[in-house]
Design a protein around this motif. Structure first.
Motif, PDB file in Angstrom:
ATOM      1  N   MET A 164       0.966  -1.142  -0.065  1.00  0.00           N
ATOM      2  CA  MET A 164       0.100   0.103  -0.029  1.00  0.00           C
ATOM      3  C   MET A 164       0.858   1.282   0.098  1.00  0.00           C
ATOM      4  SD  MET A 164      -2.763   1.201   2.622  1.00  0.00           S
ATOM      5  CE  MET A 164      -1.799   1.252   4.054  1.00  0.00           C
ATOM      6  N   ARG A 165       0.363   2.355  -0.783  1.00  0.00           N
ATOM      7  CA  ARG A 165       1.372   3.423  -1.083  1.00  0.00           C
ATOM      8  C   ARG A 165       0.630   4.497   0.046  1.00  0.00           C
ATOM      9  NH1 ARG A 165       0.701   1.426  -6.117  1.00  0.00           N
ATOM     10  NH2 ARG A 165       2.742   1.091  -7.354  1.00  0.00           N
ATOM     11  N   LEU A 166       2.090   5.112   0.830  1.00  0.00           N
ATOM     12  CA  LEU A 166       1.438   6.089   1.912  1.00  0.00           C
ATOM     13  C   LEU A 166       2.357   7.222   1.828  1.00  0.00           C
ATOM     14  CD1 LEU A 166       0.780   3.571   4.992  1.00  0.00           C
ATOM     15  CD2 LEU A 166      -0.959   4.864   3.832  1.00  0.00           C
ATOM     16  N   TYR A 167       1.826   8.244   2.442  1.00  0.00           N
ATOM     17  CA  TYR A 167       2.848   9.556   2.420  1.00  0.00           C
ATOM     18  C   TYR A 167       2.859   9.728   3.972  1.00  0.00           C
ATOM     19  CZ  TYR A 167       4.678  14.200   2.458  1.00  0.00           C
ATOM     20  OH  TYR A 167       5.186  15.352   2.729  1.00  0.00           O
ATOM     21  N   ALA A 168       4.007   8.893   4.664  1.00  0.00           N
ATOM     22  CA  ALA A 168       4.248   9.341   6.161  1.00  0.00           C
ATOM     23  C   ALA A 168       5.695   8.988   6.432  1.00  0.00           C
ATOM     24  CB  ALA A 168       3.421   8.500   6.867  1.00  0.00           C
ATOM     25  N   PRO A 169       6.552  10.073   5.826  1.00  0.00           N
ATOM     26  CA  PRO A 169       8.165   9.934   6.066  1.00  0.00           C
ATOM     27  C   PRO A 169       8.283   9.641   7.543  1.00  0.00           C
ATOM     28  CG  PRO A 169       7.465  11.625   4.605  1.00  0.00           C
ATOM     29  CD  PRO A 169       6.318  10.958   5.024  1.00  0.00           C
ATOM     30  N   GLY A 170       9.193   8.856   7.712  1.00  0.00           N
ATOM     31  CA  GLY A 170       9.405   8.599   8.937  1.00  0.00           C
ATOM     32  C   GLY A 170       9.023   7.267   9.868  1.00  0.00           C
ATOM     33  N   ALA A 171       8.193   6.474   9.084  1.00  0.00           N
ATOM     34  CA  ALA A 171       7.315   5.451   9.540  1.00  0.00           C
ATOM     35  C   ALA A 171       8.319   4.281   9.360  1.00  0.00           C
ATOM     36  CB  ALA A 171       6.156   5.044   8.464  1.00  0.00           C
ATOM     37  N   LEU A 204       5.817   3.074  17.991  1.00  0.00           N
ATOM     38  CA  LEU A 204       6.845   2.472  17.332  1.00  0.00           C
ATOM     39  C   LEU A 204       6.841   2.677  15.786  1.00  0.00           C
ATOM     40  CD1 LEU A 204       7.211  -0.960  19.215  1.00  0.00           C
ATOM     41  CD2 LEU A 204       8.817   1.016  19.380  1.00  0.00           C
ATOM     42  N   PHE A 205       5.402   2.693  15.290  1.00  0.00           N
ATOM     43  CA  PHE A 205       5.271   2.827  13.815  1.00  0.00           C
ATOM     44  C   PHE A 205       5.672   4.478  13.364  1.00  0.00           C
ATOM     45  CE2 PHE A 205       2.303   4.050  10.552  1.00  0.00           C
ATOM     46  CZ  PHE A 205       2.833   3.176   9.423  1.00  0.00           C
ATOM     47  N   HIS A 206       5.266   5.436  14.177  1.00  0.00           N
ATOM     48  CA  HIS A 206       5.789   6.731  13.749  1.00  0.00           C
ATOM     49  C   HIS A 206       5.728   7.797  14.793  1.00  0.00           C
ATOM     50  CE1 HIS A 206       5.398  10.522  11.517  1.00  0.00           C
ATOM     51  NE2 HIS A 206       5.935   9.689  10.433  1.00  0.00           N
ATOM     52  N   PRO A 207       6.831   8.468  14.850  1.00  0.00           N
ATOM     53  CA  PRO A 207       6.846   9.454  16.171  1.00  0.00           C
ATOM     54  C   PRO A 207       5.859  10.387  16.311  1.00  0.00           C
ATOM     55  CG  PRO A 207       8.553   9.958  14.212  1.00  0.00           C
ATOM     56  CD  PRO A 207       7.988   8.802  13.920  1.00  0.00           C
ATOM     57  N   LEU A 208       4.909  10.579  15.366  1.00  0.00           N
ATOM     58  CA  LEU A 208       3.713  11.742  15.629  1.00  0.00           C
ATOM     59  C   LEU A 208       2.863  11.103  16.661  1.00  0.00           C
ATOM     60  CD1 LEU A 208       0.863  10.801  14.413  1.00  0.00           C
ATOM     61  CD2 LEU A 208       1.907  11.405  12.051  1.00  0.00           C
ATOM     62  N   TRP A 209       2.850   9.705  16.888  1.00  0.00           N
ATOM     63  CA  TRP A 209       2.055   9.452  17.893  1.00  0.00           C
ATOM     64  C   TRP A 209       2.531   9.219  19.444  1.00  0.00           C
ATOM     65  CZ3 TRP A 209      -2.897   8.356  16.424  1.00  0.00           C
ATOM     66  CH2 TRP A 209      -2.819   8.302  15.049  1.00  0.00           C
ATOM     67  N   ASP A 210       3.735   9.863  19.346  1.00  0.00           N
ATOM     68  CA  ASP A 210       4.457   9.983  20.876  1.00  0.00           C
ATOM     69  C   ASP A 210       3.562  10.828  21.817  1.00  0.00           C
ATOM     70  OD1 ASP A 210       6.545   8.447  19.979  1.00  0.00           O
ATOM     71  OD2 ASP A 210       7.962  10.219  19.698  1.00  0.00           O
ATOM     72  N   LYS A 219      -3.171   4.327   7.434  1.00  0.00           N
ATOM     73  CA  LYS A 219      -3.960   5.434   6.423  1.00  0.00           C
ATOM     74  C   LYS A 219      -4.006   6.836   7.407  1.00  0.00           C
ATOM     75  CE  LYS A 219      -6.593   2.109   3.328  1.00  0.00           C
ATOM     76  NZ  LYS A 219      -7.765   1.856   3.167  1.00  0.00           N
ATOM     77  N   ILE A 220      -4.523   6.497   8.603  1.00  0.00           N
ATOM     78  CA  ILE A 220      -4.760   7.759   9.369  1.00  0.00           C
ATOM     79  C   ILE A 220      -3.650   8.444   9.558  1.00  0.00           C
ATOM     80  CG2 ILE A 220      -5.540   8.230  11.825  1.00  0.00           C
ATOM     81  CD1 ILE A 220      -7.271   5.862  11.791  1.00  0.00           C
ATOM     82  N   THR A 221      -2.347   7.600   9.759  1.00  0.00           N
ATOM     83  CA  THR A 221      -0.990   8.527  10.115  1.00  0.00           C
ATOM     84  C   THR A 221      -0.723   8.930   8.911  1.00  0.00           C
ATOM     85  OG1 THR A 221      -0.348   6.537  11.190  1.00  0.00           O
ATOM     86  CG2 THR A 221       1.214   7.886  10.676  1.00  0.00           C
ATOM     87  N   SER A 222      -0.838   8.673   7.676  1.00  0.00           N
ATOM     88  CA  SER A 222      -0.629   9.323   6.382  1.00  0.00           C
ATOM     89  C   SER A 222      -1.369  10.381   6.360  1.00  0.00           C
ATOM     90  CB  SER A 222      -0.928   8.285   5.080  1.00  0.00           C
ATOM     91  OG  SER A 222      -0.420   9.127   3.802  1.00  0.00           O
ATOM     92  N   HIS A 223      -2.812  10.601   6.683  1.00  0.00           N
ATOM     93  CA  HIS A 223      -3.340  11.868   6.630  1.00  0.00           C
ATOM     94  C   HIS A 223      -2.940  12.932   7.817  1.00  0.00           C
ATOM     95  CE1 HIS A 223      -6.117  10.928   3.539  1.00  0.00           C
ATOM     96  NE2 HIS A 223      -6.457   9.746   3.984  1.00  0.00           N
ATOM     97  N   LEU A 225      -8.125  13.635  15.462  1.00  0.00           N
ATOM     98  CA  LEU A 225      -8.102  11.988  14.995  1.00  0.00           C
ATOM     99  C   LEU A 225      -9.460  11.799  14.245  1.00  0.00           C
ATOM    100  CD1 LEU A 225      -6.765  10.292  18.004  1.00  0.00           C
ATOM    101  CD2 LEU A 225      -6.092   9.958  15.759  1.00  0.00           C
ATOM    102  N   ALA A 226     -10.466  12.376  14.802  1.00  0.00           N
ATOM    103  CA  ALA A 226     -11.762  12.163  14.004  1.00  0.00           C
ATOM    104  C   ALA A 226     -11.736  12.533  12.496  1.00  0.00           C
ATOM    105  CB  ALA A 226     -12.903  12.697  14.763  1.00  0.00           C
ATOM    106  N   TRP A 227     -11.220  13.591  12.210  1.00  0.00           N
ATOM    107  CA  TRP A 227     -10.951  13.939  10.898  1.00  0.00           C
ATOM    108  C   TRP A 227     -10.215  13.250  10.094  1.00  0.00           C
ATOM    109  CZ3 TRP A 227      -6.457  15.274   8.515  1.00  0.00           C
ATOM    110  CH2 TRP A 227      -6.667  15.661   7.011  1.00  0.00           C
ATOM    111  N   ALA A 228      -9.054  12.461  10.688  1.00  0.00           N
ATOM    112  CA  ALA A 228      -8.158  11.943  10.011  1.00  0.00           C
ATOM    113  C   ALA A 228      -8.966  10.412   9.584  1.00  0.00           C
ATOM    114  CB  ALA A 228      -6.537  11.609  10.802  1.00  0.00           C
ATOM    115  N   CYS A 229      -9.748   9.992  10.654  1.00  0.00           N
ATOM    116  CA  CYS A 229     -10.484   8.581  10.556  1.00  0.00           C
ATOM    117  C   CYS A 229     -11.377   8.895   9.498  1.00  0.00           C
ATOM    118  CB  CYS A 229     -11.281   8.290  11.580  1.00  0.00           C
ATOM    119  SG  CYS A 229      -9.898   7.807  13.001  1.00  0.00           S
ATOM    120  N   SER A 230     -12.108   9.952   9.142  1.00  0.00           N
ATOM    121  CA  SER A 230     -13.022  10.352   8.049  1.00  0.00           C
ATOM    122  C   SER A 230     -12.468  10.132   6.553  1.00  0.00           C
ATOM    123  CB  SER A 230     -13.701  11.620   8.386  1.00  0.00           C
ATOM    124  OG  SER A 230     -12.891  12.507   8.092  1.00  0.00           O
TER     125      SER A 230
END
Length: 243
Positions: free
Chosen positions: A1-8, A180-186, A210-214, A232-237
């Motif tokens: 799957m193609r994502l835009y989430a540098p640092g993952a 562990l997947f991405h630092p934005l969740w820290d 996908k949520i991380t990518s958004h 988070l609700a926006w990204a989930c949508s």
């Protein structure tokens, strides 16, 4: 799957450990494994990681199949997986079969992804190949619903040594896996992650990716913006609910 989430990053989960244990045993026995689970649970990611963790590295051949491949197309995918001249051999049945049986004499692993795309007669062709007395290559059949697909090919199903399900992430796993997947969740509160998982992602790792990518470009534009429950609700949508 193609994502835009540098640092993952790739993440080692409990599910990976289970698959690694199952494949280690299957490869040692030169047997057949079936790895299955619902879409988005990361089956092929954990299979590829698990194969890299084998105690002794063995050659891994990956066959990519189309939807409901006829026997010539399946044969071509297998030839290509072993680096053999598929265009030259695909329609030369006897010659192609001899070459594949010769290739299967070598210790290694043949991974067939999306096995649910393959009809019963073509699955039985796989059975005939691995049934050869000289075969030393292990077979890993992977896909969403792979266990149900094998039920349509009882001769092959009866030869499966190991069946391993890749389940969704447990709710208790999700915050740690995401960090562990991405630092934005820290800095995201566990209770907000739990709410998003309960209402949207439901332990589906692909949905969380996908949520991380958004979220990534929002945080990249404004590093001071908090990932709160509203964001988070926006990204989930954006991608919609997982299947």
């Amino acid at each position: 799957m193609r994502l835009y989430a540098p640092g993952a990053h790739l993440v080692s989960t409990r599910q990976l450990g289970q698959v690694a244990e199952a494949l280690t045993h299957t490869v040692a026995a030169r047997g057949i494994a079936c790895v299955y689970g619902d879409p988005g649970h990361g089956k092929m990611v954990v299979v590829h990681q698990a194969l890299r963790l084998l105690p002794r590295r063995v050659p891994v051949h990956r066959a990519q199949v189309g939807v409901k491949p006829a026997l010539p197309q399946l044969r071509a995918a297998l030839l290509t997986a072993f680096g053999l001249p598929a265009a030259h051999l695909t329609n030369r049945t006897d010659a192609a079969d001899r070459v594949l049986i010769e290739a299967l004499k070598e210790p290694g692993v043949l991974v067939v992804d999306d096995v649910q795309r393959i009809a019963a007669p073509e699955l039985d062709y796989l059975r005939l190949l691995v049934d050869a007395s000289t075969t030393r290559t292990s077979l890993v059949l992977c896909g969403a619903g792979a266990e149900r697909t094998l039920a349509r090919a009882p001769a092959l199903a009866s030869r499966v040594l190991t069946r391993q399900q890749v389940p969704r992430l447990d709710a208790s796993q999700v915050p740690g896996v995401l960090r562990l997947f991405h630092p934005l969740w820290d800095a995201v509160a566990d209770e907000d992650v739990a709410h998003a998982d309960q209402t949207c992602a439901r332990g589906n790792f692909r949905a969380w990716a996908k949520i991380t990518s958004h979220l990534y470009p929002v945080r990249h534009r404004d590093s001071g913006k908090n990932v709160d429950r509203a964001l988070l609700a926006w990204a989930c949508s954006r991608p919609g609910p997982p299947l």
